[in-house]
Scaffold this active site. Structure first.
Site, short mmCIF file in Angstrom:
data_model
loop_
_atom_site.label_atom_id
_atom_site.label_comp_id
_atom_site.label_asym_id
_atom_site.label_seq_id
_atom_site.Cartn_x
_atom_site.Cartn_y
_atom_site.Cartn_z
N HIS A 1 1.11 -1.07 0.44
CA HIS A 1 0.17 -0.08 0.37
C HIS A 1 0.44 1.73 0.12
O HIS A 1 0.46 2.23 -0.34
CB HIS A 1 -0.91 0.27 0.93
CG HIS A 1 0.37 0.01 2.24
ND1 HIS A 1 0.48 -1.88 2.88
CD2 HIS A 1 0.02 0.68 3.64
CE1 HIS A 1 1.01 -1.09 4.32
NE2 HIS A 1 0.73 0.18 4.23
N HIS A 2 2.24 1.31 -0.09
CA HIS A 2 2.70 2.15 0.01
C HIS A 2 3.29 3.09 -1.93
O HIS A 2 3.32 4.21 -1.32
CB HIS A 2 4.41 2.23 0.53
CG HIS A 2 4.15 2.03 2.01
ND1 HIS A 2 4.64 0.37 2.44
CD2 HIS A 2 3.89 2.41 3.11
CE1 HIS A 2 4.23 1.09 4.28
NE2 HIS A 2 3.87 1.56 4.39
N SER A 3 3.12 1.96 -2.34
CA SER A 3 2.86 3.08 -3.49
C SER A 3 1.79 3.84 -3.90
O SER A 3 1.10 3.59 -3.50
CB SER A 3 3.66 1.82 -4.63
OG SER A 3 2.07 0.94 -5.03
#
Length: 117
Positions: free
Chosen positions: A87-89
């Site tokens: 989920h960090h992208s």
């Protein structure tokens, strides 16, 4: 040849090109630096590509299972993708050690499935 580099948006990318400011700006635009580097080795790039396809594809499939993905599948109440959650992208670039945002892809799949009904 592939062994010596590859093209990205009209630029050659190989060991020597990573010092080119234009290529550095292009890689930065797509988040392919620092914590999400683009490998210069062709075999490593192939492995990274397969990894991204696997993570994204499995999350997409999990969302499909939740909504009854095909005629021969019943809708599931719970689906777990142990390798997911990158989920960090961002929607348009890599970030935070995550090359693909599979969570957003799965949510997109679910939202579009319900808007079609």
């Amino acid at each position: 040849s592939e062994q010596n580099g590859f093209g990205i948006d009209g630029f050659r990318y190989d060991h020597d090109a990573i010092t080119n400011p234009e290529i550095q700006a292009l890689l930065a635009k797509h988040g392919l630096e620092d914590d999400c580097p683009l490998p210069t080795d062709s075999n490593a790039r192939k492995i990274l590509w397969k990894y991204c396809l696997s993570v994204a594809g499995t999350s997409w499939h999990a969302a499909s299972l939740l909504m009854g993905g095909s005629a021969d599948e019943d809708e599931r109440d719970v689906v777990i993708h142990w390798g997911g959650g990158r989920h960090h992208s961002h929607s348009d670039k890599a970030g935070g050690f995550c090359y693909v945002n599979d969570v957003v892809l799965a949510i997109h799949r679910l939202l579009h499935s319900h808007s079609d009904k």
